[in-house]
Design an enzyme around this catalytic site. Structure first.
Site, PDB file in Angstrom:
ATOM      1  N   ASP A 124       0.844  -1.190   0.000  1.00 18.96           N
ATOM      2  CA  ASP A 124       0.000   0.000   0.000  1.00 18.96           C
ATOM      3  C   ASP A 124       0.888   1.252   0.000  1.00 18.96           C
ATOM      4  O   ASP A 124       1.838   1.336  -0.790  1.00 18.96           O
ATOM      5  CB  ASP A 124      -0.953  -0.057   1.203  1.00 18.96           C
ATOM      6  CG  ASP A 124      -2.042   0.992   1.162  1.00 18.96           C
ATOM      7  OD1 ASP A 124      -2.989   0.846   0.361  1.00 18.96           O
ATOM      8  OD2 ASP A 124      -1.943   1.982   1.923  1.00 18.96           O
ATOM      9  N   TRP A 125       0.605   2.225   0.860  1.00 19.47           N
ATOM     10  CA  TRP A 125       1.417   3.445   0.893  1.00 19.47           C
ATOM     11  C   TRP A 125       2.864   3.160   1.282  1.00 19.47           C
ATOM     12  O   TRP A 125       3.771   3.921   0.932  1.00 19.47           O
ATOM     13  CB  TRP A 125       0.808   4.467   1.866  1.00 19.47           C
ATOM     14  CG  TRP A 125      -0.093   5.445   1.190  1.00 19.47           C
ATOM     15  CD1 TRP A 125      -1.446   5.370   1.050  1.00 19.47           C
ATOM     16  CD2 TRP A 125       0.297   6.667   0.546  1.00 19.47           C
ATOM     17  NE1 TRP A 125      -1.916   6.461   0.358  1.00 19.47           N
ATOM     18  CE2 TRP A 125      -0.880   7.280   0.048  1.00 19.47           C
ATOM     19  CE3 TRP A 125       1.517   7.302   0.341  1.00 19.47           C
ATOM     20  CZ2 TRP A 125      -0.862   8.486  -0.639  1.00 19.47           C
ATOM     21  CZ3 TRP A 125       1.533   8.511  -0.338  1.00 19.47           C
ATOM     22  CH2 TRP A 125       0.357   9.090  -0.818  1.00 19.47           C
ATOM     23  N   TRP A 164     -13.284   3.742  -2.951  1.00 21.23           N
ATOM     24  CA  TRP A 164     -12.627   3.811  -1.637  1.00 21.23           C
ATOM     25  C   TRP A 164     -12.287   5.251  -1.280  1.00 21.23           C
ATOM     26  O   TRP A 164     -12.572   5.701  -0.170  1.00 21.23           O
ATOM     27  CB  TRP A 164     -11.380   2.945  -1.649  1.00 21.23           C
ATOM     28  CG  TRP A 164     -10.380   3.225  -0.552  1.00 21.23           C
ATOM     29  CD1 TRP A 164      -9.129   3.721  -0.706  1.00 21.23           C
ATOM     30  CD2 TRP A 164     -10.561   3.018   0.855  1.00 21.23           C
ATOM     31  NE1 TRP A 164      -8.511   3.845   0.507  1.00 21.23           N
ATOM     32  CE2 TRP A 164      -9.365   3.416   1.481  1.00 21.23           C
ATOM     33  CE3 TRP A 164     -11.611   2.537   1.625  1.00 21.23           C
ATOM     34  CZ2 TRP A 164      -9.198   3.353   2.862  1.00 21.23           C
ATOM     35  CZ3 TRP A 164     -11.441   2.474   3.011  1.00 21.23           C
ATOM     36  CH2 TRP A 164     -10.241   2.875   3.615  1.00 21.23           C
ATOM     37  N   ASP A 250      -7.866  -8.739  -3.251  1.00 23.56           N
ATOM     38  CA  ASP A 250      -7.841  -7.276  -3.201  1.00 23.56           C
ATOM     39  C   ASP A 250      -8.547  -6.719  -4.438  1.00 23.56           C
ATOM     40  O   ASP A 250      -8.077  -6.911  -5.563  1.00 23.56           O
ATOM     41  CB  ASP A 250      -6.386  -6.800  -3.161  1.00 23.56           C
ATOM     42  CG  ASP A 250      -6.234  -5.289  -3.040  1.00 23.56           C
ATOM     43  OD1 ASP A 250      -7.235  -4.566  -3.205  1.00 23.56           O
ATOM     44  OD2 ASP A 250      -5.105  -4.837  -2.792  1.00 23.56           O
ATOM     45  N   HIS A 278      -6.330  -7.042   0.540  1.00 25.85           N
ATOM     46  CA  HIS A 278      -5.400  -5.920   0.418  1.00 25.85           C
ATOM     47  C   HIS A 278      -4.283  -5.979   1.452  1.00 25.85           C
ATOM     48  O   HIS A 278      -3.126  -5.705   1.141  1.00 25.85           O
ATOM     49  CB  HIS A 278      -6.188  -4.619   0.550  1.00 25.85           C
ATOM     50  CG  HIS A 278      -5.356  -3.390   0.452  1.00 25.85           C
ATOM     51  ND1 HIS A 278      -4.721  -3.020  -0.716  1.00 25.85           N
ATOM     52  CD2 HIS A 278      -5.022  -2.449   1.374  1.00 25.85           C
ATOM     53  CE1 HIS A 278      -4.052  -1.889  -0.511  1.00 25.85           C
ATOM     54  NE2 HIS A 278      -4.210  -1.531   0.747  1.00 25.85           N
TER      55      HIS A 278
END
Length: 297
Positions: A124-125, A164, A250, A278
């Site tokens: 993710d980030w 999202w 995901d 995810h």
């Protein structure tokens, strides 16, 4: 210039399950003086380091299934909480949170701890930011363990991501515990609550609120230029071991991971986890052991 920030009471973390690690802090990062960043730092200091980078809306706790495996291998593990998350300070103003604010704090953290021979462990980030580290510090990065994430090059967003982003924009007090329970049904109530622990109220959730809107979805957004440089580095200059794990359930990022793999020089066939979503780290023991087995073979 001081930044107004909130600090979550330590008492909210006292009953966290499966999290025996001593909290460590740094509050003098260059450019961020006065803001306290939390991190886990376990294992021998003079060994290769696994740098585990979390994303939205989690914290280092996300790596609790992977950290013990890395430590068993004799390595050092460092897992920071980005500002706005976990036990790190949480700037109050939404406008404080920018791509550069987060990226520069990550670089300052790596510099402050003088981390070397780094295995980047990203999702993710943690990947959006972490994959750009070699643009400034190529000599520090040796290996890559990559899970559901991408290069932030301003690509048109998927419908799933737009949904999202819009949901978070309309939900200033996002229920992080319920989100994690929906995404990872095998979590216990106590584990899900651990993800809500950093946020006693909506005023603590500026980071949670702003992260989705910061994802570069057009080429004029902050982060695109450095992400393009990073993608070129991973494609043309990286020559170390890598490992990819894909959470196939995901709805946002599973479909883009094959394209990400093509940009990482020498990246082998991925480990595909059909039931994982995810937050791949919640299936992380098998991921960590598979990566280490691959690298030792």
């Amino acid at each position: 210039m001081s930044i107004e920030a909130l600090r979550t009471d330590d008492a909210r973390f006292e009953s966290i399950p499966d999290w025996p690690y001593q909290p460590r802090y740094v509050d003098d990062l260059v450019g961020y003086e006065g803001l306290r960043m939390h991190f886990v730092d376990e294992g021998p200091k003079e060994t290769p380091v696994f740098l585990c980078l979390h994303g939205e809306p989690t914290w280092a706790y996300l790596y609790r299934r992977m950290i013990p495996v890395f430590l068993e291998s004799g390595a050092r593990v460092v897992a920071p909480d980005l500002f706005g998350f976990g036990r790190s300070d949480k700037p109050v103003a939404d406008t404080t949170y920018t791509w550069d604010f987060h990226r520069e704090s990550l670089l300052a953290f790596i510099e402050d701890l003088d981390l070397d021979d780094v295995t980047l462990v990203v999702q993710d980030w943690g990947g959006l930011l972490g994959l750009t580290v070699p643009v400034d510090m190529p000599e520090r990065v040796s290996r890559l363990l990559i899970m559901n994430t991408t290069f932030a090059i301003g690509a048109e967003p998927t419908p799933g991501f737009v949904a999202w982003r819009d949901h978070v924009a309309k939900t200033p007090d996002l229920a992080v515990d319920r989100l994690m329970k929906r995404s990872c049904p095998h979590l216990s109530d106590a584990e899900a609550s651990a993800y809500e622990a950093p946020f006693p109220g909506a005023e603590y959730k500026a980071g949670v609120r702003t992260f989705p809107a910061l994802v570069p979805t057009s080429t004029d957004m902050e982060g695109v230029d450095v992400s393009r440089k990073a993608m070129k580095w991973w494609s043309d200059e990286f020559d170390g071991p890598s490992f990819m794990a894909i959470g196939e359930a995901d709805p946002v990022l599973a479909a883009v991971m094959p394209a990400v793999r093509e940009r990482i020089n020498g990246c082998p066939e991925p480990l595909v986890l059909p039931e994982a979503g995810h937050f791949v780290q919640e299936w992380g023991e098998v991921v960590a052991r598979s990566a280490l087995d691959r690298w030792s073979g």
